[in-house]
Design an enzyme around this catalytic site. Structure first.
Site, PDB file in Angstrom:
ATOM      1  N   ARG A 151       0.822  -1.218   0.000  1.00  0.00           N
ATOM      2  CA  ARG A 151       0.000   0.000   0.000  1.00  0.00           C
ATOM      3  C   ARG A 151       0.853   1.263   0.000  1.00  0.00           C
ATOM      4  NH1 ARG A 151      -2.492  -3.626   3.702  1.00  0.00           N
ATOM      5  NH2 ARG A 151      -4.599  -4.186   3.051  1.00  0.00           N
ATOM      6  N   ILE A 152       1.950   1.236   0.775  1.00  0.00           N
ATOM      7  CA  ILE A 152       2.795   2.439   0.862  1.00  0.00           C
ATOM      8  C   ILE A 152       3.714   2.530  -0.350  1.00  0.00           C
ATOM      9  CG2 ILE A 152       4.534   3.647   2.239  1.00  0.00           C
ATOM     10  CD1 ILE A 152       3.334   2.209   4.719  1.00  0.00           C
ATOM     11  N   ASP A 171       9.301  -7.183  -5.219  1.00  0.00           N
ATOM     12  CA  ASP A 171       8.344  -7.613  -4.196  1.00  0.00           C
ATOM     13  C   ASP A 171       8.111  -9.098  -4.388  1.00  0.00           C
ATOM     14  OD1 ASP A 171       5.953  -8.271  -2.751  1.00  0.00           O
ATOM     15  OD2 ASP A 171       5.537  -6.128  -2.608  1.00  0.00           O
ATOM     16  N   ARG A 234      10.575  -0.687   8.757  1.00  0.00           N
ATOM     17  CA  ARG A 234      10.944  -1.210  10.063  1.00  0.00           C
ATOM     18  C   ARG A 234      12.462  -1.210  10.167  1.00  0.00           C
ATOM     19  NH1 ARG A 234       6.859   0.118  11.403  1.00  0.00           N
ATOM     20  NH2 ARG A 234       5.189  -0.982  12.467  1.00  0.00           N
ATOM     21  N   ASP A 258      13.863   6.624   9.051  1.00  0.00           N
ATOM     22  CA  ASP A 258      12.838   7.067  10.006  1.00  0.00           C
ATOM     23  C   ASP A 258      12.680   6.029  11.118  1.00  0.00           C
ATOM     24  OD1 ASP A 258      10.722   8.785  10.906  1.00  0.00           O
ATOM     25  OD2 ASP A 258       9.299   7.304  10.143  1.00  0.00           O
ATOM     26  N   GLU A 263      14.605   1.294  19.063  1.00  0.00           N
ATOM     27  CA  GLU A 263      13.951   2.609  19.185  1.00  0.00           C
ATOM     28  C   GLU A 263      13.569   2.863  20.643  1.00  0.00           C
ATOM     29  OE1 GLU A 263      10.735   2.900  16.354  1.00  0.00           O
ATOM     30  OE2 GLU A 263      12.052   2.461  14.682  1.00  0.00           O
ATOM     31  N   HIS A 281      10.763   7.916  13.755  1.00  0.00           N
ATOM     32  CA  HIS A 281       9.604   7.062  13.413  1.00  0.00           C
ATOM     33  C   HIS A 281       8.324   7.905  13.308  1.00  0.00           C
ATOM     34  CE1 HIS A 281       7.979   2.665  13.706  1.00  0.00           C
ATOM     35  NE2 HIS A 281       7.219   3.402  12.920  1.00  0.00           N
ATOM     36  N   ILE A 282       8.393   8.910  12.447  1.00  0.00           N
ATOM     37  CA  ILE A 282       7.257   9.839  12.308  1.00  0.00           C
ATOM     38  C   ILE A 282       6.494   9.640  11.001  1.00  0.00           C
ATOM     39  CG2 ILE A 282       8.139  11.682  13.809  1.00  0.00           C
ATOM     40  CD1 ILE A 282       9.183  13.063  11.211  1.00  0.00           C
ATOM     41  N   GLY A 283       6.811   8.576  10.268  1.00  0.00           N
ATOM     42  CA  GLY A 283       6.166   8.370   8.965  1.00  0.00           C
ATOM     43  C   GLY A 283       4.650   8.492   9.034  1.00  0.00           C
ATOM     44  N   ALA A 284       4.067   7.877  10.046  1.00  0.00           N
ATOM     45  CA  ALA A 284       2.603   7.858  10.144  1.00  0.00           C
ATOM     46  C   ALA A 284       2.062   9.077  10.886  1.00  0.00           C
ATOM     47  CB  ALA A 284       2.178   6.595  10.887  1.00  0.00           C
TER      48      ALA A 284
HETATM   49  C1  MLT Z   1       2.775   1.662  11.368  1.00  0.00           C
HETATM   50  O1  MLT Z   1       3.141   0.495  11.505  1.00  0.00           O
HETATM   51  O2  MLT Z   1       1.628   1.945  11.076  1.00  0.00           O
HETATM   52  C2  MLT Z   1       3.741   2.775  11.552  1.00  0.00           C
HETATM   53  O3  MLT Z   1       5.046   2.351  11.601  1.00  0.00           O
HETATM   54  C3  MLT Z   1       3.386   3.643  12.703  1.00  0.00           C
HETATM   55  C4  MLT Z   1       3.467   3.003  14.023  1.00  0.00           C
HETATM   56  O4  MLT Z   1       4.065   1.964  14.205  1.00  0.00           O
HETATM   57  O5  MLT Z   1       2.902   3.553  14.956  1.00  0.00           O
END
Ligand code: MLT
Length: 329
Positions: A151-152, A171, A234, A258, A263, A281-284
């Site tokens: 999806r990403i 993939d 990850r 990220d 972590e 880890h701010i991607g989301a």
């Molecule tokens: C996710 O898995 O959706 C992102 O890495 C964000 C998170 O882990 O909170």
């Protein structure tokens, strides 16, 4: 009244709505204390976590009332879904609600690497005006190699095409006839060929036994010395020792991470490099992404606790303590 334990910082209007129907025990730091967590989960009918809480078979065993685990995000590597399924517990998550946010961060750091933005910002704020030192490269016409066309990865591909990049992908699981591959005409290939051909390699993989340390020194050495590497998926898919060595030996031109093996990470050689961009880890973490994630997970947790079917589930849609091992994936 049914009880929901929230063990990380998950807030928003959907969480407030949940509090009107259920008793919500909001303990945003509980994930740090495994024994206290195990005590607290004993009375919980629902558990909502992000990516820090380790939902292990032992924790599940100590939660006799638990009917549903809500993962406010896409990755399930911190939840033992098999153990939850064996206990009849529903696992709900947010498989695509933050995909746009993560894809946008990938584009942001690709541009930042290509134009040396963090270093130019630091230098200018320190009084410099060194335009030539910050000559960058265009993304236009370059080859983007996406490892993990889910999806990403797919959303990253669409956005990169708008920048005039040529997109290729690796993939192991995607359907080559599927619309996400065939409509944007993304050529699929072996990882080694992708690494050799790409000007930018981005990784959007889940963490599994097969992907752990997939990006190691040997694989970085296959990349071009002018190429950039981006990981917003990850941390453990990258062997950080191998990455540091590849950067020191100039096997690649730069990297943006990220996510990290551990972590929060320790201060290491990556922190001292100008050609490395690190984010926590701010991607989301966008307003829109988080709103969608929290809304989806709270809705599904409430549905299961009220005896209805969840919409986004990883194992099965309804709680039934009797149906052990009945995965409906
Ligand atoms: C996710 O898995 O959706 C992102 O890495 C964000 C998170 O882990 O909170």
């Amino acid at each position: 009244m049914k009880r929901i334990l929230v063990t990380e910082n998950i807030t928003g209007t959907a969480m407030e709505a949940l509090q009107r129907t259920f008793r919500v025990d909001f303990e945003p730091d509980l994930w740090r204390f495994p024994e206290e967590l195990a005590q607290a989960v004993r009375a919980a009918d629902g558990l909502i976590v992000r990516n820090q809480t380790r939902v292990t078979p032992e924790l599940i065993q100590r939660a006799p009332e638990l009917q549903v685990i809500g993962r406010a995000g896409a990755g399930l590597d911190n939840i033992d879904v098999e153990a939850a399924s064996a206990a009849g517990i529903v696992v709900v998550y947010a498989p695509e609600q933050n995909s746009i946010s993560v894809a946008e961060l990938t584009l942001a750091v690709m541009l930042a690497l290509a134009r040396k933005l963090p270093a130019a910002d630091r230098d200018t704020k320190a009084g410099g005006w060194n335009r030539r030192d910050f000559t960058g490269v265009e993304l236009y016409g370059k080859i983007l190699g996406i490892v993990g066309l889910g999806r990403i990865g797919y959303r990253t591909a669409l956005r990169a095409k708008a920048f005039g990049m040529d997109v290729i992908a690796h993939d192991a699981y995607v359907n080559p006839d599927g619309i996400t591959v065939s409509e944007p005409r993304i050529p699929l290939m072996d990882l080694s060929e992708l690494l050799r051909r790409s000007d930018v390699v981005v990784c959007h993989l889940p963490l599994t036994d097969a992907t752990r340390h997939l990006f190691n020194y040997e694989n970085f050495c296959m990349m071009q010395p002018t190429a950039f590497f981006v990981n917003n998926s990850r941390g453990a898919v990258v062997d950080e020792t191998g990455l540091i060595r590849a950067l020191e030996e100039k096997k690649i031109a730069g990297a943006a991470l990220d996510v990290r093996q551990k972590e929060p990470p320790v201060q290491d050689a990556l922190c001292r490099r100008d050609n490395v961009i690190l984010t926590p880890h701010i991607g989301a973490f966008t307003r829109e992404g988080q709103q969608r994630v929290v809304t989806s997970v709270c809705r599904d947790v409430a549905a299961v606790l009220e005896g209805h079917a969840a919409k986004n589930y990883a194992n099965f849609s309804r709680f039934s303590r009797g149906t052990r091992f009945q995965q409906q994936l």
